[in-house]
Design a protein around this motif. Structure first.
Motif, PDB file in Angstrom:
ATOM      1  N   ILE A  71       0.833  -1.212   0.000  1.00  0.00           N
ATOM      2  CA  ILE A  71       0.000   0.000   0.000  1.00  0.00           C
ATOM      3  C   ILE A  71       0.867   1.261   0.000  1.00  0.00           C
ATOM      4  O   ILE A  71       0.590   2.224  -0.711  1.00  0.00           O
ATOM      5  CB  ILE A  71      -0.997  -0.019   1.190  1.00  0.00           C
ATOM      6  N   LYS A  72       1.972   1.210   0.785  1.00  0.00           N
ATOM      7  CA  LYS A  72       2.868   2.379   0.849  1.00  0.00           C
ATOM      8  C   LYS A  72       3.422   2.732  -0.527  1.00  0.00           C
ATOM      9  O   LYS A  72       3.671   3.884  -0.840  1.00  0.00           O
ATOM     10  CB  LYS A  72       4.036   2.086   1.807  1.00  0.00           C
ATOM     11  N   ARG A  76      -1.510   7.714  -4.604  1.00  0.00           N
ATOM     12  CA  ARG A  76      -2.536   8.157  -3.635  1.00  0.00           C
ATOM     13  C   ARG A  76      -3.923   7.631  -4.027  1.00  0.00           C
ATOM     14  O   ARG A  76      -4.700   7.217  -3.177  1.00  0.00           O
ATOM     15  CB  ARG A  76      -2.569   9.681  -3.565  1.00  0.00           C
ATOM     16  N   GLN A  79      -4.142   4.023  -3.177  1.00  0.00           N
ATOM     17  CA  GLN A  79      -4.256   3.837  -1.707  1.00  0.00           C
ATOM     18  C   GLN A  79      -5.710   4.042  -1.279  1.00  0.00           C
ATOM     19  O   GLN A  79      -6.269   3.263  -0.498  1.00  0.00           O
ATOM     20  CB  GLN A  79      -3.358   4.837  -0.973  1.00  0.00           C
ATOM     21  N   THR A  80      -6.325   5.095  -1.834  1.00  0.00           N
ATOM     22  CA  THR A  80      -7.734   5.355  -1.505  1.00  0.00           C
ATOM     23  C   THR A  80      -8.596   4.190  -1.968  1.00  0.00           C
ATOM     24  O   THR A  80      -9.503   3.747  -1.263  1.00  0.00           O
ATOM     25  CB  THR A  80      -8.208   6.672  -2.179  1.00  0.00           C
ATOM     26  N   LEU A 113      -1.853   1.944   9.467  1.00  0.00           N
ATOM     27  CA  LEU A 113      -2.285   2.840   8.385  1.00  0.00           C
ATOM     28  C   LEU A 113      -2.595   4.228   8.940  1.00  0.00           C
ATOM     29  O   LEU A 113      -2.253   5.241   8.336  1.00  0.00           O
ATOM     30  CB  LEU A 113      -3.533   2.295   7.691  1.00  0.00           C
ATOM     31  N   ILE A 122       0.481   7.835   3.768  1.00  0.00           N
ATOM     32  CA  ILE A 122      -0.740   7.284   3.160  1.00  0.00           C
ATOM     33  C   ILE A 122      -1.765   8.409   3.118  1.00  0.00           C
ATOM     34  O   ILE A 122      -1.857   9.198   4.060  1.00  0.00           O
ATOM     35  CB  ILE A 122      -1.302   6.116   4.012  1.00  0.00           C
TER      36      ILE A 122
END
Ligand code: EQ3
Length: 322
Positions: A71-72, A76, A79-80, A113, A122
């Motif tokens: 995820i990192k 963006r 990630q959302t 997170l 994140i």
């Protein structure tokens, strides 16, 4: 007459008041996915002004590490999308892996997170998000709950996220051989005394649970015994109860205060005990008001125990049948 789980579930039911926790979660469930994520962010950060969870240990975070690393490294937007997929329980590889996590690993995953969101690594809430009236409404409902109820709402919403893997069989995702242990921060509460209760199985149960001696606790149950956690169906049989305890009952501090015992014509006993339990996530800062409803068979073994979250602190005193 043989004891049945169905009739055991109803013992002392007329001393219980409806909990506001399912009602708050029902309001949460009506929000759209972005609103749900935003609600959790605001509820968590608001709560963080007075209480903060303990950081999960390295061993626990290792279980979630591969997902967190993936995820990192995402954009963006992606990630959302991952967070939306988790909240909407979509069938994606990440949402499936999350679905196989134990309850405490799910909480540790979101804890991390949250930390990465605070650091800006994140993306915090979806870009351009404006708090909707629905989110405000559920936040206001949450503020009316006590802290123990608030953390239960957060816990239960996090646990329900991710793809439902219950029908999929074992995961291909690497699992720890044993569930990482919580370090006990406060001394173990031994020598249990409960006003109105002398039943050895009940006192022994609390003593064993307060020392994470789950085998000792299990030995107090009948082979067909059952344990019913708050807002859940009964977990039946010694193996299933032992697995549940190892995953979810570690590090709890149980402080029963008073109880009532009613002996039945067949020699079985029905007991209700009220008191406070603390989770290792929040230590001594948050106490949850709960009750245990025990059905003890004529041989002194636990046939059934239900754990219920109380609706209000007044209910701690509410032992008698009306
Ligand atoms: C990052 C952020 C904030 C925003 C994003 O948009 C979405 C999410 C999800 C976010 C992160 C949220 C986080 C990190 C939430 C963390 C919540 C935590 C750590 C909650 C912990 C709650 C623990 C509770 C309520 C434990 C209760 C335990 C009880 C009642 C135990 C009872 C038991 C007894 C007494 C027994 O006798 C038998 C066993 C049993 C366990 C049933």
């Amino acid at each position: 007459m043989a004891l049945t789980i169905q009739s055991a579930q109803t013992i002392f039911s007329n001393t219980q008041l409806p909990s506001p926790i399912p009602a708050t979660i029902a309001l949460f469930d009506q929000l759209n996915v972005d609103d749900q994520l935003a609600y959790l962010w605001y509820a968590y950060t608001e709560m963080g002004k007075t209480i903060t969870p303990a950081a999960p240990g390295v061993a626990r975070l290792q279980l979630a590490e591969s997902l967190l690393t993936q995820i990192k490294q995402m954009s963006r937007e992606d990630q959302t999308k991952v967070m939306r997929d988790l909240a909407s329980r979509a069938d994606t590889p990440i949402s499936r892996s999350y679905g196989f996590f134990s309850v405490n690993t799910k909480l540790a995953f979101w804890f991390e997170l949250g930390e990465l969101m605070k650091q800006g690594i994140i993306t915090p809430v979806p870009v351009g998000y404006q708090m909707s009236p629905g989110v405000k409404f559920v936040l206001e409902a949450t503020q009316k709950l006590d802290q123990g109820q608030q953390i239960t709402v957060l816990r239960n919403t996090v646990v329900d996220m991710g793809f439902d893997t219950s029908d999929l069989g074992p995961s291909s995702y690497p699992k720890a051989a044993t569930e990482p242990a919580f370090q006990r921060t406060s001394p173990v509460i031994s020598s249990v005394k409960i006003d109105g209760i002398t039943e050895p199985a009940v006192l022994g149960y609390i003593e064993a649970m307060n020392a994470d001696k789950f085998d000792d606790a299990i030995a107090l149950f009948t082979t067909d015994g059952a344990l019913q956690p708050p807002f859940q169906k009964p977990i039946i049989g010694l193996e299933a109860i032992a697995k549940y305890m190892r995953e979810e009952a570690q590090g709890l501090n149980m402080m029963p205060q008073q109880g009532i015992c009613e002996v039945q014509p067949d020699g079985s006993k029905q007991l209700k005990v009220t008191g406070v339990v603390q989770t290792p996530w929040f230590g001594v800062t948050v106490g949850m008001n709960i009750s245990w409803r025990f059905l003890i068979n004529p041989d002194g073994k636990i046939f059934f125990v239900a754990i219920d979250m109380l609706a209000s602190p007044q209910e701690l005193m509410n032992l008698r049948r009306v």
